[in-house]
Design a protein around this motif. Structure first.
Motif, PDB file in Angstrom:
ATOM      1  N   LEU A 185      -1.879  -5.265   8.690  1.00 11.67           N
ATOM      2  CA  LEU A 185      -1.538  -4.822   7.344  1.00 11.67           C
ATOM      3  C   LEU A 185      -2.755  -4.891   6.438  1.00 11.67           C
ATOM      4  N   ARG A 186      -3.506  -5.970   6.598  1.00 11.39           N
ATOM      5  CA  ARG A 186      -4.686  -6.138   5.761  1.00 11.39           C
ATOM      6  C   ARG A 186      -5.659  -4.991   5.956  1.00 11.39           C
ATOM      7  N   GLU A 187      -5.869  -4.631   7.221  1.00 15.40           N
ATOM      8  CA  GLU A 187      -6.770  -3.511   7.514  1.00 15.40           C
ATOM      9  C   GLU A 187      -6.312  -2.240   6.810  1.00 15.40           C
ATOM     10  N   LYS A 188      -5.021  -1.987   6.907  1.00 17.39           N
ATOM     11  CA  LYS A 188      -4.495  -0.763   6.293  1.00 17.39           C
ATOM     12  C   LYS A 188      -4.648  -0.796   4.777  1.00 17.39           C
ATOM     13  N   LEU A 189      -4.364  -1.962   4.210  1.00 15.82           N
ATOM     14  CA  LEU A 189      -4.474  -2.081   2.754  1.00 15.82           C
ATOM     15  C   LEU A 189      -5.912  -1.847   2.301  1.00 15.82           C
ATOM     16  N   LEU A 210       7.843   0.181   8.517  1.00 12.18           N
ATOM     17  CA  LEU A 210       8.921  -0.309   7.641  1.00 12.18           C
ATOM     18  C   LEU A 210       8.755  -1.788   7.334  1.00 12.18           C
ATOM     19  N   ASP A 211       8.370  -2.567   8.348  1.00 16.09           N
ATOM     20  CA  ASP A 211       8.163  -4.007   8.128  1.00 16.09           C
ATOM     21  C   ASP A 211       7.049  -4.229   7.117  1.00 16.09           C
ATOM     22  N   GLU A 212       5.982  -3.452   7.294  1.00 11.78           N
ATOM     23  CA  GLU A 212       4.862  -3.604   6.371  1.00 11.78           C
ATOM     24  C   GLU A 212       5.281  -3.227   4.954  1.00 11.78           C
ATOM     25  N   GLU A 213       6.111  -2.199   4.847  1.00  8.48           N
ATOM     26  CA  GLU A 213       6.599  -1.805   3.518  1.00  8.48           C
ATOM     27  C   GLU A 213       7.361  -2.958   2.883  1.00  8.48           C
ATOM     28  N   LYS A 214       8.131  -3.673   3.717  1.00  7.00           N
ATOM     29  CA  LYS A 214       8.902  -4.810   3.187  1.00  7.00           C
ATOM     30  C   LYS A 214       7.958  -5.863   2.638  1.00  7.00           C
ATOM     31  N   ILE A 215       6.935  -6.157   3.408  1.00  2.00           N
ATOM     32  CA  ILE A 215       5.966  -7.173   2.969  1.00  2.00           C
ATOM     33  C   ILE A 215       5.320  -6.744   1.648  1.00  2.00           C
ATOM     34  N   ILE A 216       4.963  -5.469   1.571  1.00  2.00           N
ATOM     35  CA  ILE A 216       4.329  -4.960   0.352  1.00  2.00           C
ATOM     36  C   ILE A 216       5.268  -5.116  -0.835  1.00  2.00           C
ATOM     37  N   GLN A 217       6.538  -4.812  -0.598  1.00  5.29           N
ATOM     38  CA  GLN A 217       7.521  -4.956  -1.673  1.00  5.29           C
ATOM     39  C   GLN A 217       7.613  -6.405  -2.125  1.00  5.29           C
ATOM     40  N   GLU A 218       7.611  -7.342  -1.152  1.00  6.10           N
ATOM     41  CA  GLU A 218       7.690  -8.759  -1.488  1.00  6.10           C
ATOM     42  C   GLU A 218       6.516  -9.164  -2.363  1.00  6.10           C
ATOM     43  N   HIS A 219       5.336  -8.747  -1.968  1.00  8.39           N
ATOM     44  CA  HIS A 219       4.143  -9.090  -2.754  1.00  8.39           C
ATOM     45  C   HIS A 219       4.221  -8.527  -4.167  1.00  8.39           C
ATOM     46  N   ASN A 220       4.812  -7.331  -4.265  1.00  9.50           N
ATOM     47  CA  ASN A 220       4.916  -6.715  -5.587  1.00  9.50           C
ATOM     48  C   ASN A 220       5.943  -7.423  -6.452  1.00  9.50           C
ATOM     49  N   ASP A 221       6.935  -8.051  -5.789  1.00  2.00           N
ATOM     50  CA  ASP A 221       7.993  -8.701  -6.551  1.00  2.00           C
ATOM     51  C   ASP A 221       7.563 -10.054  -7.091  1.00  2.00           C
ATOM     52  N   ARG A 222       6.572 -10.669  -6.423  1.00  2.00           N
ATOM     53  CA  ARG A 222       6.201 -11.991  -6.923  1.00  2.00           C
ATOM     54  C   ARG A 222       4.865 -11.939  -7.646  1.00  2.00           C
ATOM     55  N   ALA A 277      -2.692  -8.200  -6.764  1.00  2.00           N
ATOM     56  CA  ALA A 277      -1.638  -7.390  -7.391  1.00  2.00           C
ATOM     57  C   ALA A 277      -2.043  -5.931  -7.435  1.00  2.00           C
ATOM     58  N   ARG A 278      -3.309  -5.720  -7.735  1.00  2.00           N
ATOM     59  CA  ARG A 278      -3.805  -4.352  -7.817  1.00  2.00           C
ATOM     60  C   ARG A 278      -3.671  -3.648  -6.472  1.00  2.00           C
ATOM     61  N   VAL A 279      -4.073  -4.347  -5.428  1.00  2.00           N
ATOM     62  CA  VAL A 279      -4.037  -3.729  -4.092  1.00  2.00           C
ATOM     63  C   VAL A 279      -2.602  -3.435  -3.670  1.00  2.00           C
ATOM     64  N   PHE A 280      -1.720  -4.409  -3.880  1.00  2.00           N
ATOM     65  CA  PHE A 280      -0.331  -4.186  -3.474  1.00  2.00           C
ATOM     66  C   PHE A 280       0.357  -3.147  -4.352  1.00  2.00           C
ATOM     67  N   GLY A 281      -0.020  -3.140  -5.609  1.00  2.00           N
ATOM     68  CA  GLY A 281       0.521  -2.124  -6.511  1.00  2.00           C
ATOM     69  C   GLY A 281       0.112  -0.735  -6.062  1.00  2.00           C
ATOM     70  N   LEU A 282      -1.159  -0.626  -5.686  1.00  2.00           N
ATOM     71  CA  LEU A 282      -1.686   0.647  -5.197  1.00  2.00           C
ATOM     72  C   LEU A 282      -0.938   1.099  -3.952  1.00  2.00           C
ATOM     73  N   ALA A 283      -0.709   0.138  -3.053  1.00  3.57           N
ATOM     74  CA  ALA A 283       0.000   0.451  -1.809  1.00  3.57           C
ATOM     75  C   ALA A 283       1.410   0.952  -2.104  1.00  3.57           C
ATOM     76  N   LYS A 284       2.059   0.284  -3.043  1.00  5.94           N
ATOM     77  CA  LYS A 284       3.431   0.692  -3.394  1.00  5.94           C
ATOM     78  C   LYS A 284       3.434   2.107  -3.967  1.00  5.94           C
ATOM     79  N   ASP A 285       2.522   2.378  -4.897  1.00  2.00           N
ATOM     80  CA  ASP A 285       2.435   3.722  -5.476  1.00  2.00           C
ATOM     81  C   ASP A 285       2.196   4.756  -4.394  1.00  2.00           C
ATOM     82  N   HIS A 286       1.321   4.400  -3.463  1.00  2.49           N
ATOM     83  CA  HIS A 286       0.990   5.324  -2.390  1.00  2.49           C
ATOM     84  C   HIS A 286       2.210   5.638  -1.532  1.00  2.49           C
TER      85      HIS A 286
END
Lengths: 318, 362
Positions: free
Chosen positions: B306-310, A237-249, A256-265
């Motif tokens: 997190l980086r590893e997972k990404l 859940l914490d990691e999801e929060k971080i991913i969301q933050e990255h996607n918001d900024r 952006a591509r990597v975080f976008g991919l993570a969010k979609d996933h």
């Protein structure tokens, strides 16, 4: 439900919507048999020509039973050959005068034209593989389990229903008792069970639930459903929060591509969970899961991995 | 060919073929909607839409025919210049209608339709699905009420089922062997030729006299209608081969699907059918060039776990996308290919279909 229950069946019919992975699951179940020292036969209605890609097996599958890989046999059912076999074994052996029938063009034509006969012979052949030919055998059945990679939903249901429908029509004849054996076998939950392969998508799950109903209303038992190609969420859940933050900024395009991919996933994983839940509601704990494999084409190693995963899930269930 | 605009402008019939599960229903719906949007009075013959897609397309529960509400089309971003009618293919019903259409008399028709054997097994005839899709197409075409008919075919592993089903069925019933087999005296089932009597006795032994009688009655009556069916089938084939019709092969990029697609394209072309394009559905696009580092791994995040997972996730998706790119090149050497990327949304609605359409149309 556990592994023993699965392995105790003589016939497993694997069906589901087109494209969900019936063949992969059927092969994985064959591997599962082999892992437990059993002798399965994988049955398909599609001939596999040597040289065409089939999970990386270095042999094809044709109408004579042969070894696909150590411990696993395979056969392709050709209805015309199956008919000839049937006639030879059941009739010509008793009444040699009918030997000429095997070459008869009339019979051939009749077989081609008579609706439903090909399908009936096919299901009869599957039964035959599972029982060693029923009451006539001197030797018992050769295979511990027949795994039938059946046609997809729309074709599977009419075929499974065919024996009962034909029985309503056929009032006499030798055929009648043969069809009765087949029908009885299909409807004996101790002998036959259906495994439905599904995927976490709206269209597929809708069809899965209808299919389970349809099979059960035919009087055939559904053992479990396998939800294939499931997206699993590796993030906390914490990691999801971080991913969301990255996607918001605003990020560099690469990030952006990597975080976008993570969010979609993550979204896909949530959707997967939702659909798995939907199927669980219908079948309680009789739902197994196969996570998505990020490959275009699966190999035998993948099939083994899948078999292992199914085995673990089955053993884990109380 | 840059896009499929020409298909909508010039063709009257589009047939979508492909293996089960590749997305024929989705693609054919997208094509039909685009055509209607551009002012074509369109008919979509569909096979097994999901409940929600069926609803979105105007097929309410229990009905097999409907029109897509214009308001819904506008809401999805389409123009509502043309009308889109959607019909669900019901094999049994189409078969029954066909029999009625080609029977000389109502008597013949009802005898066939009530025949026990017909009722039990008519819909399990291999190739019946495909044959009926063709018949539905032809009977809709005959009415001349549509500018474009888009046909979503039943999933078929064998193209031959689709192309040859009508011919097979009717030629079998016409074949000499069969006809002579059934030239029998109604009262006594006596036969004309000696060798066939052994076959007859044999078949009787297997299936029983009643079934044989039912079959014989069916095929006798069928003889009367087979000419009519033959004639219609021939005209349906003419339509499929005419410049007004074209095929779209819908596929994914798995090896078996690619093999099938290439084969089907060859078979269709050699038989004189036109293949407009191959539509590769649900492609995985990462949208960057292979091999070029597009991000600095260290910059991604400080959080090591997190980086590893990404990176693992990215590698997995990348792997699949690369394999697909290669396969795409192999597939698209011969024909025009269009890649329709996988969309993330859960339920396919009209808006999603419009989104899909952007990969196909200008």
């Amino acid at each position: 439900m556990n592994t023993d229950e699965l392995l105790s069946k003589k016939l497993i019919i694997v069906t589901g919507k087109g494209g969900v992975g019936k063949t992969a699951v059927s092969l994985a179940l064959s591997y599962l048999n082999a892992r437990h020292g059993r002798s399965p036969v994988f049955v398909t209605l599609k001939e596999v020509r040597r040289g065409s890609y089939f999970f990386g097996f270095d042999t094809g599958i044709d109408s004579s039973e042969s070894i696909l890989e150590k411990g696993i046999n395979a056969v392709y059912i050709d209805p015309n050959l199956a008919l000839k076999e049937y006639i030879r074994e059941r009739f010509v052996s008793l009444y040699p005068v009918y030997a000429a029938i095997l070459k008869s063009k009339t019979l051939q034509t009749f077989f081609e034209a008579a609706p439903g006969l090909k399908e009936l012979i096919t299901i009869g052949k599957v039964w035959h593989l599972g029982t060693g030919g029923g009451r006539r055998g001197n030797s018992g059945p050769e295979y511990d389990q027949v795994i039938f990679d059946a046609p997809s939903t729309g074709h599977a249901i009419p075929v499974l229903d065919l024996p009962s429908r034909v029985l309503q029509m056929v009032r006499s004849g030798a055929f009648k008792s043969h069809i009765e054996w087949v029908d009885g076998f299909l409807k004996d939950p101790g002998k036959t069970a259906v495994v439905v392969v599904s995927a976490p998508e709206e269209m597929v799950v809708g069809e899965t639930l209808e299919l389970i109903d349809a099979v059960q209303s035919l009087g055939i038992s559904v053992l479990f459903t396998v939800v294939n190609k499931v997206y699993e969420n590796p993030f906390s859940l914490d990691e999801e929060k971080i991913i969301q933050e990255h996607n918001d900024r605003k990020e560099s395009p690469g990030s952006a591509r990597v975080f976008g991919l993570a969010k979609d996933h993550i979204d896909r994983a949530k959707i997967s969970d939702k659909y798995i839940e939907k199927v669980r509601k219908r079948l309680d704990d009789r739902v197994l899961v196969i996570r998505k494999i990020y490959k275009k084409d699966l190999t035998t190693d993948d099939l083994n991995t899948i078999a292992s995963g199914l085995d673990t899930q089955l053993s884990g269930i109380r | 060919m840059k896009n499929l605009d020409r298909l909508i402008e010039e063709k009257q019939v589009v047939i979508c073929i492909g293996s089960g599960g590749v997305g024929k229903t989705t693609i054919s719906s997208a094509v039909a909607l685009e055509a209607a949007s551009r002012g074509k009075n369109t008919l979509a013959l569909t096979v097994d839409p999901s409940r929600r897609l069926a609803q979105a397309l105007g097929l309410s529960r229990g009905t097999d025919s409907g029109e897509v509400p214009r308001k819904r089309m506008r809401e999805a971003g389409y123009d509502d210049k043309g009308e889109l009618t959607v019909k669900l293919l019901d094999v049994k019903k189409i078969f029954d209608d066909l029999i009625r259409k080609v029977s000389q008399s109502d008597d013949t028709a009802s005898r066939i339709l009530e025949n026990k054997y017909y009722r039990s097994v008519a819909d399990s005839i291999a190739g019946a699905d495909e044959f009926m899709a063709m018949e539905a197409l032809f009977s809709s075409y005959e009415k001349h009420s549509y500018d474009l008919i888009v046909v979503d075919t039943p999933p078929s592993e064998h193209l031959s089922g689709f192309l040859s089903a009508p011919l097979r069925l009717t030629s079998i019933l016409d074949s000499k062997g069969f006809k002579s087999f059934f030239i029998m005296d109604r009262m006594s089932f006596g036969l004309t030729r000696l060798f066939t009597s052994v076959s007859f006795k044999f078949i009787q032994m297997i299936v029983g006299l009643e079934v044989l009688h039912d079959m014989w009655e069916l095929f006798s009556d069928f003889e009367a209608v087979s000419e009519g069916i033959n004639a219609r089938a021939a005209r349906a084939y003419d339509l499929l081969k005419s410049p007004s019709a074209t095929f779209l092969i819908v596929t994914n990029l798995s090896e078996p699907s690619i093999e099938n697609t290439i084969k089907w394209e060859q078979d269709l072309c050699s038989e004189g059918y036109g293949v407009e394009a191959i539509v590769v559905n649900r492609t995985k696009e990462i949208n960057d060039t292979t091999g070029i580092k597009i991000f600095d791994e260290a910059d991604l995040t400080n959080n090591t776990k997190l980086r590893e997972k990404l990176l693992k996730l990215y590698k997995d998706y990348r792997h699949e996308a690369d394999a697909e790119k290669k396969a795409m090149r192999k597939l698209c050497m011969r024909s025009s290919c269009f890649a329709v990327p996988e969309i993330c949304s859960e339920v396919i609605g009209l808006g999603d279909l419009r989104e899909l359409g952007r990969s196909l149309f200008g």
